[in-house]
Design an enzyme around this catalytic site. Structure first.
Site, PDB file in Angstrom:
ATOM      1  N   ARG A 242       0.854  -1.182   0.000  1.00  0.00           N
ATOM      2  CA  ARG A 242       0.000   0.000   0.000  1.00  0.00           C
ATOM      3  C   ARG A 242       0.893   1.237   0.000  1.00  0.00           C
ATOM      4  NH1 ARG A 242      -3.607  -2.195  -1.905  1.00  0.00           N
ATOM      5  NH2 ARG A 242      -5.763  -2.431  -1.180  1.00  0.00           N
ATOM      6  N   ASP A 266       4.993  -0.118  -6.854  1.00  0.00           N
ATOM      7  CA  ASP A 266       3.833  -0.420  -7.694  1.00  0.00           C
ATOM      8  C   ASP A 266       2.594   0.255  -7.138  1.00  0.00           C
ATOM      9  OD1 ASP A 266       2.566  -1.837  -9.887  1.00  0.00           O
ATOM     10  OD2 ASP A 266       1.679  -3.165  -8.389  1.00  0.00           O
ATOM     11  N   GLU A 271      -3.083   6.910  -4.218  1.00  0.00           N
ATOM     12  CA  GLU A 271      -4.138   5.926  -4.460  1.00  0.00           C
ATOM     13  C   GLU A 271      -4.977   5.615  -3.227  1.00  0.00           C
ATOM     14  OE1 GLU A 271      -2.904   2.630  -7.462  1.00  0.00           O
ATOM     15  OE2 GLU A 271      -1.246   2.902  -6.055  1.00  0.00           O
ATOM     16  N   HIS A 298       0.509   0.092 -10.539  1.00  0.00           N
ATOM     17  CA  HIS A 298      -0.326  -0.865  -9.802  1.00  0.00           C
ATOM     18  C   HIS A 298      -0.603  -2.115 -10.646  1.00  0.00           C
ATOM     19  CE1 HIS A 298      -2.871  -0.785  -5.980  1.00  0.00           C
ATOM     20  NE2 HIS A 298      -2.808  -2.039  -6.380  1.00  0.00           N
ATOM     21  N   GLY A 300       0.254  -5.222  -9.769  1.00  0.00           N
ATOM     22  CA  GLY A 300       0.421  -6.421  -8.950  1.00  0.00           C
ATOM     23  C   GLY A 300      -0.318  -7.639  -9.456  1.00  0.00           C
ATOM     24  N   SER A 301      -1.577  -7.471  -9.861  1.00  0.00           N
ATOM     25  CA  SER A 301      -2.359  -8.620 -10.335  1.00  0.00           C
ATOM     26  C   SER A 301      -2.610  -8.566 -11.832  1.00  0.00           C
ATOM     27  CB  SER A 301      -3.709  -8.666  -9.600  1.00  0.00           C
ATOM     28  OG  SER A 301      -4.483  -7.518  -9.922  1.00  0.00           O
TER      29      SER A 301
END
Length: 335
Positions: A242, A266, A271, A298, A300-301
């Protein structure tokens, strides 16, 4: 048989895969944001006011005031794992299920951290720029960096992502230090050899520091001017958890002063929509340090099959809740 207008309305706040629309559309009326940007707050509220279910994503924010305008809402299916932008207690008070997808983001996030570590420590981005700018004339003794092998990684937070990262870094023959904000069960250490220590000792001894804790009052700016001063000189900080776990201004100062060798992220403070004092942009001083930073938006996924699976699981949670069942990903009680 119910007409389509009699079916419950599901509102999806971000663009999703067609398979997800087909799955939910077989049971409900579905409205989905087809644009690449989040909906303006007023439009989202208008859409949500008639919905019995919402599928939400990282840029969204749900609080008590928002829910006050959604009298029909029964379930919020979050296509994510971390939920600090959402008031789960407010959902519970109003009898609304709140669900997450706890597992599918773990491996891709751990993989991205490894990629950020290598890109940062091996100076891949400045080396790439040197070629694109016409400064490459063959091998020269330049861009010497730090390898992962035999280095020390300090992982702050031993949840699913922290443990997945530890397993991957063990393959590099790294020494792994770890700490957490809460007691850690013994079984966490059944995989790679990880040495549990204090945050202070972890910062002093690690070549790479990786915070992977949720954002709470306890963890906000846990990496700040005071704690960054404990770092081993020249070490690297990699944030894929985060944004506001680190103080970006303090990180910029640590880079400028030479205490920190590099910073990769990331996630960013801008955010964390639930924080009223969040900055409106990434710290400009950080952005200017192009040779000592690596930034991704961002990701990550952001693996195609993983994102599809996350959306489908969020949809399955919605289907179960609207069928009167306890959804598998529920983190609260709806009554």
């Amino acid at each position: 048989m119910k007409s389509n207008l009699d079916r419950p309305l599901v509102v999806i706040t971000q663009r999703v895969h067609q398979e997800v629309l087909d799955f939910l559309g077989g049971h409900f009326r579905v409205w989905s944001n087809e644009k690449p940007e989040p909906l303006p707050a007023a439009e989202l509220l208008l859409r949500a006011s008639e919905a019995e279910a919402l599928m939400v994503f990282m840029p969204d924010r749900i609080d008590e005031e928002f829910l006050r305008h959604c009298p029909h809402l029964k379930v919020i299916g979050a296509a994510l794992k971390g939920y600090d932008n959402f008031d789960v207690e407010a959902c519970s008070r109003r009898g609304i299920w709140f669900t997450i997808v706890p597992d599918l983001l773990t491996v891709p996030t751990a993989e991205l951290v490894v990629g950020l570590m290598i890109a940062l420590a091996r100076k891949i981005l400045p080396a790439d720029r040197s070629i694109r700018e016409g400064r490459f004339a063959g091998w020269r003794p330049r861009f010497y960096g730090l390898g992962l092998e035999k280095g020390t990684a300090g992982i702050i937070g031993l949840g699913d992502v922290g443990r997945a990262l530890a397993r991957r870094l063990a393959a590099f023959d790294m020494k792994i230090l770890c700490t957490d904000i809460q007691p850690v069960p013994t079984e966490v250490f059944s995989g790679p050899v990880a040495h549990y220590t204090s945050l202070e000792d972890l910062l002093r001894e690690s070549d790479f520091v990786i915070p992977l804790v949720p954002l709470t009052d306890q963890t906000k700016h846990m990496l700040n001017t005071r704690t960054l001063a404990l770092l081993k000189p020249g070490s690297f900080l990699v944030n894929a958890g985060r944004g506001s776990v680190v103080d970006e201004q303090a990180v910029a100062a640590a880079l400028a002063g030479g205490r920190l060798g590099g910073y990769a992220a990331d996630v960013f403070e801008m955010e964390d929509w639930a924080l009223p004092d969040r900055p409106g942009a990434v710290d400009p001083q950080l952005l200017s340090m192009t040779d000592r930073t690596v930034f991704t938006p961002h990701l990550g996924s952001a693996v195609r099959d993983v994102r599809r699976a996350i959306e489908m699981e969020a949809g399955a949670n919605i289907l179960e809740a609207l069928a009167g069942k306890t959804p598998r990903g529920a983190i609260n009680r709806s009554t």
